[in-house]
Structure formats: C-alpha cells, structure tokens
Design an enzyme around this catalytic site. Structure first.
Site, PDB file in Angstrom:
ATOM      1  N   TYR A  90      66.620  35.075  36.063  1.00 20.46           N
ATOM      2  CA  TYR A  90      66.695  36.525  35.943  1.00 20.46           C
ATOM      3  C   TYR A  90      66.092  36.959  34.621  1.00 20.46           C
ATOM      4  CZ  TYR A  90      70.657  36.226  32.698  1.00 20.46           C
ATOM      5  OH  TYR A  90      71.447  35.964  31.614  1.00 20.46           O
ATOM      6  N   CYS A  91      65.743  38.238  34.554  1.00 22.26           N
ATOM      7  CA  CYS A  91      65.226  38.846  33.336  1.00 22.26           C
ATOM      8  C   CYS A  91      65.839  40.246  33.249  1.00 22.26           C
ATOM      9  CB  CYS A  91      63.693  38.883  33.348  1.00 22.26           C
ATOM     10  SG  CYS A  91      63.001  39.885  34.689  1.00 22.26           S
ATOM     11  N   GLN A  92      65.129  41.185  32.657  1.00 18.03           N
ATOM     12  CA  GLN A  92      65.645  42.543  32.547  1.00 18.03           C
ATOM     13  C   GLN A  92      65.571  43.281  33.878  1.00 18.03           C
ATOM     14  OE1 GLN A  92      67.065  43.508  29.754  1.00 18.03           O
ATOM     15  NE2 GLN A  92      67.541  45.590  30.353  1.00 18.03           N
ATOM     16  N   GLY A  94      63.505  41.937  36.783  1.00 17.91           N
ATOM     17  CA  GLY A  94      63.103  41.086  37.898  1.00 17.91           C
ATOM     18  C   GLY A  94      61.627  40.713  37.903  1.00 17.91           C
ATOM     19  N   ILE A 119      68.849  41.775  35.277  1.00 19.54           N
ATOM     20  CA  ILE A 119      70.185  42.017  34.731  1.00 19.54           C
ATOM     21  C   ILE A 119      70.577  43.493  34.882  1.00 19.54           C
ATOM     22  CG2 ILE A 119      69.577  42.475  32.327  1.00 19.54           C
ATOM     23  CD1 ILE A 119      71.918  40.479  31.620  1.00 19.54           C
TER      24      ILE A 119
END
Length: 128
Positions: A90-92, A94, A119
């Site tokens: 995951y990241c900020q 996607g 996230i």
C-alpha cells in the site's frame, strides 16, 4: 488527412495509452479494498505488509505490522522481500503500490496484493 490532424490523433492515442497503462490492472496482482485487506492479513502468518511511501510519510502513520520499503528504493531492496510470503502493498492513494506490484510481479513474486485507494481508504487503526 492533413499533418496537423495526424499529429493530434497521435497525441490523443499516446495520452490514451499513458492513462490506460497507469490505471489498468497489473497481471498476476490482486487488488483489494480496505475491508478485504483487513480480513486477509488478520490471520495470515505468511504475510508481509509493505508500505511503499517515503519514510517521512510512513512516520506520520502506518498500518500496524507494516515495514517501510519506499518505491524509490524497491528495486535495490528486492532481496529484503521473501518470495515465500504473501506480499500486501500500500501507499498513500494506491498508485505507487500499483507500480511496486508491477515490479514485484515481473521479478517473479507469486502472491502480491495491492490495497486499492491506499492508506487513504484504510479505516482501521494506524501506528505512529
């Protein structure tokens, strides 16, 4: 067809390809929503949860149990990721985790899952 029209058509095709390549699903990678991710990681002893954001973003809050391997360092740290684990990225939002998913898939990682929406879509607890 005149030259200007041809250039415009080619530019639109190039733009369409670029947009498609950014949003198209990555072959061999499962995309899940936050609720499904919670279920998948809760009782999975073979999981590795990877936050691919930069360290300053990670320090602001991350999903409990996640390790930080920024996308910018991923290719150089592939050896830090075991191939026998279920990898959850995951990241900020996607987008970076989708890029990371593509990299890992091409490197032969068999079980890669990406959190859709990153996230920002996560409604669970965060660790700081």
């Amino acid at each position: 067809m005149d030259f200007t029209t041809l250039i415009n058509v080619l530019l639109w095709l190039l733009l369409g390809w670029f947009v498609y390549s950014r949003f198209a699903p990555v072959k061999g990678v499962k995309n899940v929503k936050a609720d499904e991710l919670k279920t998948l990681i809760t009782n999975n002893s073979k999981k590795l949860l990877v936050d691919v954001r930069e360290p300053s973003e990670y320090r602001n809050g991350y999903i409990p149990g996640a390790i930080n391997i920024p996308l910018s360092q991923l290719k150089g740290r592939i050896k830090d990721i075991p191939t026998d684990k279920d990898i959850f990225l995951y990241c900020q939002s996607g987008m970076r985790s989708k890029q990371a998913s593509r990299i890992l898939s091409k490197k032969g990682f068999p079980n890669v899952t990406n959190l859709q929406g990153g996230i920002l879509a996560w409604n669970g607890r965060l660790t700081k």
